[in-house]
Scaffold this motif. Structure first.
Motif, PDB file in Angstrom:
ATOM      1  N   LEU A 134       0.824  -1.213   0.000  1.00 33.60           N
ATOM      2  CA  LEU A 134       0.000   0.000   0.000  1.00 33.60           C
ATOM      3  C   LEU A 134       0.853   1.256   0.000  1.00 33.60           C
ATOM      4  N   ARG A 135       2.155   1.085   0.192  1.00 39.15           N
ATOM      5  CA  ARG A 135       3.126   2.181   0.276  1.00 39.15           C
ATOM      6  C   ARG A 135       2.801   3.138   1.420  1.00 39.15           C
ATOM      7  N   VAL A 136       2.308   2.546   2.517  1.00 37.87           N
ATOM      8  CA  VAL A 136       2.111   3.307   3.749  1.00 37.87           C
ATOM      9  C   VAL A 136       3.479   3.644   4.331  1.00 37.87           C
ATOM     10  N   VAL A 137       4.382   2.681   4.253  1.00 39.27           N
ATOM     11  CA  VAL A 137       5.771   2.894   4.658  1.00 39.27           C
ATOM     12  C   VAL A 137       6.676   2.490   3.502  1.00 39.27           C
ATOM     13  N   ARG A 138       7.856   3.076   3.458  1.00 45.20           N
ATOM     14  CA  ARG A 138       8.838   2.772   2.425  1.00 45.20           C
ATOM     15  C   ARG A 138      10.055   2.161   3.108  1.00 45.20           C
ATOM     16  N   PRO A 139      10.232   0.871   2.992  1.00 46.28           N
ATOM     17  CA  PRO A 139      11.365   0.215   3.660  1.00 46.28           C
ATOM     18  C   PRO A 139      12.663   0.471   2.919  1.00 46.28           C
ATOM     19  N   THR A 140      13.763   0.361   3.635  1.00 49.72           N
ATOM     20  CA  THR A 140      15.064   0.407   2.982  1.00 49.72           C
ATOM     21  C   THR A 140      15.244  -0.905   2.223  1.00 49.72           C
ATOM     22  N   LEU A 141      16.211  -0.915   1.333  1.00 50.19           N
ATOM     23  CA  LEU A 141      16.473  -2.128   0.573  1.00 50.19           C
ATOM     24  C   LEU A 141      16.899  -3.260   1.499  1.00 50.19           C
ATOM     25  N   LEU A 142      17.633  -2.928   2.565  1.00 49.72           N
ATOM     26  CA  LEU A 142      18.063  -3.943   3.532  1.00 49.72           C
ATOM     27  C   LEU A 142      16.856  -4.578   4.213  1.00 49.72           C
ATOM     28  N   VAL A 143      15.903  -3.751   4.647  1.00 49.90           N
ATOM     29  CA  VAL A 143      14.700  -4.270   5.308  1.00 49.90           C
ATOM     30  C   VAL A 143      13.900  -5.129   4.337  1.00 49.90           C
ATOM     31  N   MET A 144      13.777  -4.674   3.110  1.00 55.03           N
ATOM     32  CA  MET A 144      13.016  -5.403   2.114  1.00 55.03           C
ATOM     33  C   MET A 144      13.610  -6.794   1.892  1.00 55.03           C
ATOM     34  N   ARG A 145      14.935  -6.842   1.814  1.00 52.44           N
ATOM     35  CA  ARG A 145      15.595  -8.124   1.586  1.00 52.44           C
ATOM     36  C   ARG A 145      15.560  -9.018   2.814  1.00 52.44           C
ATOM     37  N   LYS A 146      15.650  -8.434   4.019  1.00 52.65           N
ATOM     38  CA  LYS A 146      15.659  -9.235   5.233  1.00 52.65           C
ATOM     39  C   LYS A 146      14.332  -9.958   5.436  1.00 52.65           C
ATOM     40  N   HIS A 147      13.243  -9.348   4.998  1.00 47.97           N
ATOM     41  CA  HIS A 147      11.950 -10.000   5.176  1.00 47.97           C
ATOM     42  C   HIS A 147      11.748 -11.134   4.170  1.00 47.97           C
ATOM     43  N   ASN A 148      12.251 -10.954   2.967  1.00 50.14           N
ATOM     44  CA  ASN A 148      12.256 -12.051   1.997  1.00 50.14           C
ATOM     45  C   ASN A 148      10.870 -12.691   1.840  1.00 50.14           C
ATOM     46  N   PHE A 149       9.853 -11.863   1.665  1.00 52.11           N
ATOM     47  CA  PHE A 149       8.499 -12.365   1.516  1.00 52.11           C
ATOM     48  C   PHE A 149       8.359 -13.162   0.228  1.00 52.11           C
ATOM     49  N   LYS A 150       7.784 -14.321   0.318  1.00 51.76           N
ATOM     50  CA  LYS A 150       7.578 -15.152  -0.865  1.00 51.76           C
ATOM     51  C   LYS A 150       6.583 -14.475  -1.811  1.00 51.76           C
ATOM     52  N   GLY A 151       6.996 -14.314  -3.070  1.00 55.72           N
ATOM     53  CA  GLY A 151       6.115 -13.722  -4.071  1.00 55.72           C
ATOM     54  C   GLY A 151       5.879 -12.231  -3.907  1.00 55.72           C
ATOM     55  N   PHE A 152       6.678 -11.578  -3.044  1.00 58.27           N
ATOM     56  CA  PHE A 152       6.421 -10.156  -2.775  1.00 58.27           C
ATOM     57  C   PHE A 152       6.526  -9.258  -4.007  1.00 58.27           C
ATOM     58  N   PRO A 153       7.561  -9.386  -4.855  1.00 59.58           N
ATOM     59  CA  PRO A 153       7.646  -8.475  -6.010  1.00 59.58           C
ATOM     60  C   PRO A 153       6.373  -8.467  -6.861  1.00 59.58           C
ATOM     61  N   LEU A 154       5.830  -9.632  -7.149  1.00 53.48           N
ATOM     62  CA  LEU A 154       4.627  -9.690  -7.974  1.00 53.48           C
ATOM     63  C   LEU A 154       3.418  -9.116  -7.236  1.00 53.48           C
ATOM     64  N   GLN A 155       3.349  -9.313  -5.923  1.00 49.64           N
ATOM     65  CA  GLN A 155       2.244  -8.757  -5.146  1.00 49.64           C
ATOM     66  C   GLN A 155       2.323  -7.232  -5.107  1.00 49.64           C
ATOM     67  N   PHE A 156       3.539  -6.714  -4.944  1.00 57.53           N
ATOM     68  CA  PHE A 156       3.717  -5.258  -4.926  1.00 57.53           C
ATOM     69  C   PHE A 156       3.335  -4.665  -6.274  1.00 57.53           C
ATOM     70  N   ILE A 157       3.802  -5.287  -7.349  1.00 58.38           N
ATOM     71  CA  ILE A 157       3.530  -4.779  -8.690  1.00 58.38           C
ATOM     72  C   ILE A 157       2.035  -4.799  -8.982  1.00 58.38           C
ATOM     73  N   ALA A 158       1.366  -5.883  -8.598  1.00 58.53           N
ATOM     74  CA  ALA A 158      -0.080  -5.984  -8.837  1.00 58.53           C
ATOM     75  C   ALA A 158      -0.834  -4.893  -8.085  1.00 58.53           C
ATOM     76  N   ALA A 159      -0.359  -4.537  -6.886  1.00 62.55           N
ATOM     77  CA  ALA A 159      -1.051  -3.527  -6.080  1.00 62.55           C
ATOM     78  C   ALA A 159      -0.915  -2.129  -6.662  1.00 62.55           C
ATOM     79  N   GLN A 160       0.130  -1.868  -7.453  1.00 62.69           N
ATOM     80  CA  GLN A 160       0.370  -0.514  -7.960  1.00 62.69           C
ATOM     81  C   GLN A 160      -0.471  -0.185  -9.195  1.00 62.69           C
ATOM     82  N   SER A 161      -0.898  -1.184  -9.924  1.00 62.89           N
ATOM     83  CA  SER A 161      -1.702  -0.973 -11.143  1.00 62.89           C
ATOM     84  C   SER A 161      -0.996  -0.001 -12.099  1.00 62.89           C
ATOM     85  N   ASP A 162       0.281  -0.199 -12.274  1.00 64.80           N
ATOM     86  CA  ASP A 162       1.087   0.658 -13.143  1.00 64.80           C
ATOM     87  C   ASP A 162       1.569  -0.180 -14.337  1.00 64.80           C
TER      88      ASP A 162
END
Length: 203
Positions: A134-162
């Motif tokens: 939802l882009r409520v918060v903007r994580p650093t690249l380190l935080v983004m990688r540390k969480h390592n959410f499965k399928g996150f890139p595709l979920q983020f992209i789908a949410a942006q509708s861009d």
């Protein structure tokens, strides 16, 4: 190399200034840059500006953004998002981003999984992932990688509708590189996108 043995007069000559205009000056005048309004660099936010939104609204949007998921999963998205926001609300700041940055989560000292689970055994990863999408918060690249959410890139992209972001992801998927390098390219693109540094190209 100069001839050091050559005699000189010892007289310095003064070069007088001339009023001749260099030939390139006309070219420079014709190529004068006109001032124009700066273009917005922040990508569109399909869910609006949520930096100071209420937890109820953000949790509802997290539920709505997971409409394609099973009903129980969508409810988990809403409840987990609300719990993460309650955690962030303990830290100083007037926006969710400021509270995030002040928290151990935002400083990459812990991950969402370190926050424990709810009474149903669900961790806080779903809620943190929703805040990213939802882009409520903007994580650093380190935080983004540390969480390592499965399928996150595709979920983020789908949410942006861009469409441009979707085209970029499709381009990355078709490259002849390892899965690791493709994933790294997507994560770095999402990081830049979150911070309005839209430097990725689908060409």
């Amino acid at each position: 190399m100069p001839d050091l043995a050559r005699s000189t007069t010892g007289v310095s000559r003064r070069h007088t200034h001339t009023d001749d205009v260099p030939a390139s000056a006309d070219h420079l005048a014709l190529g004068r840059i006109e001032a124009r309004p700066a273009l917005a660099s922040t990508p569109p936010r399909p869910f609006g500006e949520l930096s100071a939104a209420t937890p109820e609204l953000i949790a509802t949007l997290a539920h709505g953004a997971s409409a394609a998921a099973a009903a129980r999963t969508a409810i988990q998205h809403r409840d987990s998002t609300r719990r993460v926001l309650a955690y962030l609300d303990r830290f100083e700041g007037s926006t969710w981003q400021q509270r995030w940055d002040a928290s151990p989560l935002g400083r990459a000292e812990i991950t969402a999984y370190d926050l424990g689970t709810n009474r149903d055994g669900q961790d806080h990863g779903v809620g943190v992932r929703a805040l990213f999408c939802l882009r409520v918060v903007r994580p650093t690249l380190l935080v983004m990688r540390k969480h390592n959410f499965k399928g996150f890139p595709l979920q983020f992209i789908a949410a942006q509708s861009d469409p441009l972001l979707e085209k970029y992801a499709a381009c990355v998927a078709h490259q002849d590189f390892s899965w690791h390098h493709k994933r790294q390219a997507l994560y770095e693109a999402l990081f830049s996108y979150s911070y309005g540094q839209v430097a990725c190209s689908a060409e």
